[in-house]
Design an enzyme around this catalytic site. Structure first.
Site, PDB file in Angstrom:
ATOM      1  N   CYS A   1       0.829  -1.207   0.000  1.00  0.00           N
ATOM      2  CA  CYS A   1       0.000   0.000   0.000  1.00  0.00           C
ATOM      3  C   CYS A   1       0.867   1.263   0.000  1.00  0.00           C
ATOM      4  O   CYS A   1       1.999   1.245   0.490  1.00  0.00           O
ATOM      5  CB  CYS A   1      -0.907   0.020   1.231  1.00  0.00           C
ATOM      6  SG  CYS A   1      -2.221  -1.204   1.154  1.00  0.00           S
TER       7      CYS A   1
ATOM      8  N   CYS B   1      -3.530   0.213  -3.235  1.00  0.00           N
ATOM      9  CA  CYS B   1      -4.237   0.507  -1.986  1.00  0.00           C
ATOM     10  C   CYS B   1      -3.575   1.675  -1.262  1.00  0.00           C
ATOM     11  O   CYS B   1      -2.414   1.986  -1.512  1.00  0.00           O
ATOM     12  CB  CYS B   1      -4.290  -0.741  -1.094  1.00  0.00           C
ATOM     13  SG  CYS B   1      -2.728  -1.605  -0.903  1.00  0.00           S
TER      14      CYS B   1
END
Ligand code: C8R
Length: 262
Positions: free
Chosen positions: A82, A162
């Site tokens: 992420c 993400c």
């Protein structure tokens, strides 16, 4: 408009399949899983090559379907941490100079699928299997093997993102830094998952020598904002993000923007 040459291959306007395609793909794949990203050492490069080959060999190079690449994409895919995804449009050179210098961010070319395919070409021929003479350009047919590949790989790359993601856009081009007919505009932003991606940070870069065709308040950036905000993804925009600008300065050290004491 399809013409046959004396060797029977179709004559297209683009460069033909890269010579030694098999060795180039295998070499890049082994380099990637051994040296660049040893976490992926269990990937099967030979099988990845076979799946790429069977996606396009003996096919007309304008008849590629997304499904043709499913076996390859499923085998080569891997996750991305992420907050590390870096997208781009019309900044190919600068963005990759940046990811080479700074390992905080990952572009598609830093993943296995992007790494093996960067800057090379491949396409099939119904009679000879592989066409080493010429391949169709995007304006000859959209469903050619390379365009289809980048579209699919970009879609997967966006789906995997993400956290907060970045995009480097070019504020020195004429027809808008953000274009909804680019892969970034037509594939990637539509495949970001709002449940996983909270914000997109735009780095709007100008060439050091100008022009400054668009700023963060410009029309095309506003259009990008409204598309993403409708999808519940926040947008922020920074002009000439300094860590990237310093790379531009490396090739233009005497420019006023680059000096400590102007
Ligand atoms: N991406 C798309 N295209 C890519 C690519 C890549 O990573 N890498 C290469 N070499 N190419 P553009 P865009 C080739 O107009 O359309 C991903 C393809 O032939 O400057 O918005 C990446 O994740 C393709 O046709 O940018 C990035 O975020 C052109 O370069 C966008 O999509 C695309 O050049 C960039 O795609």
């Amino acid at each position: 408009p399809e013409q046959k040459t004396t060797t029977g291959t179709l004559r297209w306007k683009g460069k033909g399949t890269t010579p030694n395609l098999k060795e180039v793909i295998l070499g890049r794949c082994y380099n990637y899983i051994t040296i660049v990203n040893p976490e992926l050492s269990s990937k099967d490069c030979h099988n990845i090559w076979m799946r790429l080959l069977s996606a396009f060999m003996y096919k007309h190079p304008c008849s590629m379907r997304e499904e043709d690449y499913y076996p390859l994409m499923n085998m080569a895919r891997h996750s991305i941490p992420c907050n590390k995804s870096l997208f781009w449009s019309k900044t190919n050179n600068l963005v990759h100079r940046y990811t080479k210098a700074n390992h905080d961010f990952i572009t598609l070319e830093d993943t296995l699928l992007g790494y093996i395919a960067d800057d090379i070409t491949w396409c099939g021929s119904s009679d000879l299997g592989i066409n080493y003479n010429s391949c169709p350009k995007r304006n000859e047919c959209e469903s050619n093997p390379s365009s289809m590949y980048w579209k699919m790989a970009s879609k997967m790359f966006a789906e995997a993102a993400c956290g907060t993601v970045q995009v480097m856009l070019n504020g020195s081009i004429d027809n808008g830094a953000f274009r909804n007919d680019s892969i970034f505009g037509s594939v990637e932003i539509l495949n970001l998952n709002p449940d996983k991606v909270s914000a997109v940070q735009v780095w709007l870069m100008h060439d050091i020598e100008g022009p400054q065709s668009e700023s963060c308040t410009g029309q095309s950036i506003q259009m990008l904002k409204s598309i993403l905000e409708n999808r519940k993804i926040n947008v922020t925009c920074k002009e000439n993000y300094r860590p990237v600008q310093l790379l531009q300065c490396a090739s233009n050290p005497n420019h006023a923007t680059c000096r400590l004491c102007p």
